[in-house]
Motif scaffolding. Structure first.
Motif, short mmCIF file in Angstrom:
data_model
loop_
_atom_site.label_atom_id
_atom_site.label_comp_id
_atom_site.label_asym_id
_atom_site.label_seq_id
_atom_site.Cartn_x
_atom_site.Cartn_y
_atom_site.Cartn_z
N GLU A 47 -4.85 -5.10 -2.52
CA GLU A 47 -6.30 -5.30 -2.50
C GLU A 47 -6.68 -6.71 -2.92
N HIS B 134 1.11 1.88 -8.32
CA HIS B 134 -0.31 1.56 -8.47
C HIS B 134 -0.54 0.05 -8.53
N TYR C 211 0.81 -1.22 0.00
CA TYR C 211 0.00 0.00 0.00
C TYR C 211 0.85 1.27 0.00
N THR C 212 1.99 1.21 0.66
CA THR C 212 2.80 2.43 0.82
C THR C 212 3.97 2.52 -0.15
N LYS D 105 -0.43 -1.43 -5.09
CA LYS D 105 -1.66 -1.19 -4.33
C LYS D 105 -2.77 -2.15 -4.77
#
Length: 357
Positions: free
Chosen positions: A260, A253, A248-249, A256
């Motif tokens: 998910e 893209h 996430y960090t 991320k």
């Protein structure tokens, strides 16, 4: 010489010249493996190993969609609900023995990994000595999405992929194409699908190495090599929670999106999968890893997520599994550890030489 009873048999056995052909023959289910098929494959290998007229074994799948979509998970769902899962554990025992046998088969074992090759399909192909992919190949170990853990030697293969690519594929369940399959050590050679018929026909009377040299060409470039930096930096973490946080960090893209994807899988399966991969790296043989996977699989069948995951994916098809526990933080170290506990009186025993035929 073994022969198939008819074209309705779930595994067709054919001989062309000095090549024995195994054809997985349940095309309507993308050749999903069941116990009868595992036994037929094992019996054929027993006969052909002893037959001097057979120089090469070739594995293909009937139909146009793929070699094998994996184990027949609907039957596992029904078995657990009706009988507690004993038949499924017996299936895994024979399936994992077959996986080990393929890896040690003394003659060339050519697996044509065209189309969809997932789960159990990887087990009967990616341990072979010559593994062929095409532009249609989509190879995956998608078990975390059904509340299970990569098996059939999958944690052995993925734990030995470059960097953390295997961790990435195991947690996400993502499918890869030909180039990435070769990069990750799941396949060896690329042959365009339009040449497969010629390729397999040529194996009848020629040395496998000569046929591969004639038909194999460079695979299309994959995607994973360009993603190695963030995959390796994120997936080297010691916990699934930390991997997700790093994804996430990371500022990427695709990373991320990967986080998910991971969070949509069974929390218990994710944590057990990461532990299984890390443990597999420390084991020295496929047989040791299969022994571990047998413990993990037999433990997983007693938890709620496997039946729930299969229900959501292939029974009700609502794609809305309700995992228990529902969050990574709720899965304890003890929950994970129980999957690796010795099974009193029911070990696979491959590494000790007690589980082979």
């Amino acid at each position: 010489m073994p022969t198939a009873a008819s074209d309705e048999a779930p595994v067709l056995l054919r001989v062309h010249g000095r090549a024995g052909h195994l054809v997985l023959n349940r095309p309507r289910s993308i050749n999903a493996l069941n116990h009868a098929m595992v036994r037929l494959l094992d019996d054929a290998l027993t006969a052909w190993e002893r037959d001097d007229a057979i120089a090469t074994v070739v594995l293909t799948g009937a139909g146009t969609r793929g070699l094998c979509a994996g184990g027949d998970i609907r039957s596992i769902h029904d078995d657990v609900r009706a009988g507690g899962g004993a038949a499924s554990v017996a299936f895994w025992r024979d399936e994992y023995r077959l996986n080990a046998r393929i890896a040690r088969f003394p003659k060339p074992y050519v697996a044509v990994m065209d189309g969809i090759v997932m789960g159990g399909g990887v087990g009967v192909s990616a341990h072979g000595s010559v593994r062929i992919v095409t532009e249609r190949s989509r190879i995956a170990m998608p078990e975390t999405g059904i509340g299970f853990v990569p098996d059939v030697g999958g944690t052995y293969l993925l734990s030995r992929a470059p960097g953390e690519l295997g961790t990435h594929l195991a947690l996400t369940g993502s499918a890869v194409g030909a180039g990435d399959a070769i990069l990750c050590g799941l396949a060896d050679h690329y042959v365009p699908s339009e040449r497969l018929a010629e390729f397999t026909a040529a194996l009848a009377d020629a040395e496998v190495s000569q046929v591969v040299a004639e038909y194999a060409t460079a695979a299309p470039e994959g995607e994973l090599a360009g993603q190695r930096e963030w995959i390796d930096s994120c997936c080297t973490a010691d916990s699934v929670e930390e991997i997700v946080d790093r994804l996430y960090t990371s500022g990427d893209h695709a990373a991320k999106e990967t986080a998910e994807t991971i969070l949509s899988k069974s929390p218990t399966s994710l944590k057990v999968t990461l532990a299984a991969l890390r443990r597999a790296r420390a084991l020295t043989s496929l047989e040791q890893v299969l022994d571990q996977e047998y413990r993990v699989s037999a433990a997983a069948i007693t938890a709620p997520d496997l039946v729930e995951g299969i229900r959501a994916q292939v029974v009700d098809k609502d794609r809305d599994p309700h995992w228990s526990p529902a969050e990574l933080a709720q899965v304890t170290d003890a929950d994970v550890a129980r999957h690796f506990a010795p099974r009193d009186g029911d070990e696979l025993g491959l590494a000790a030489g007690t589980g082979s035929r």
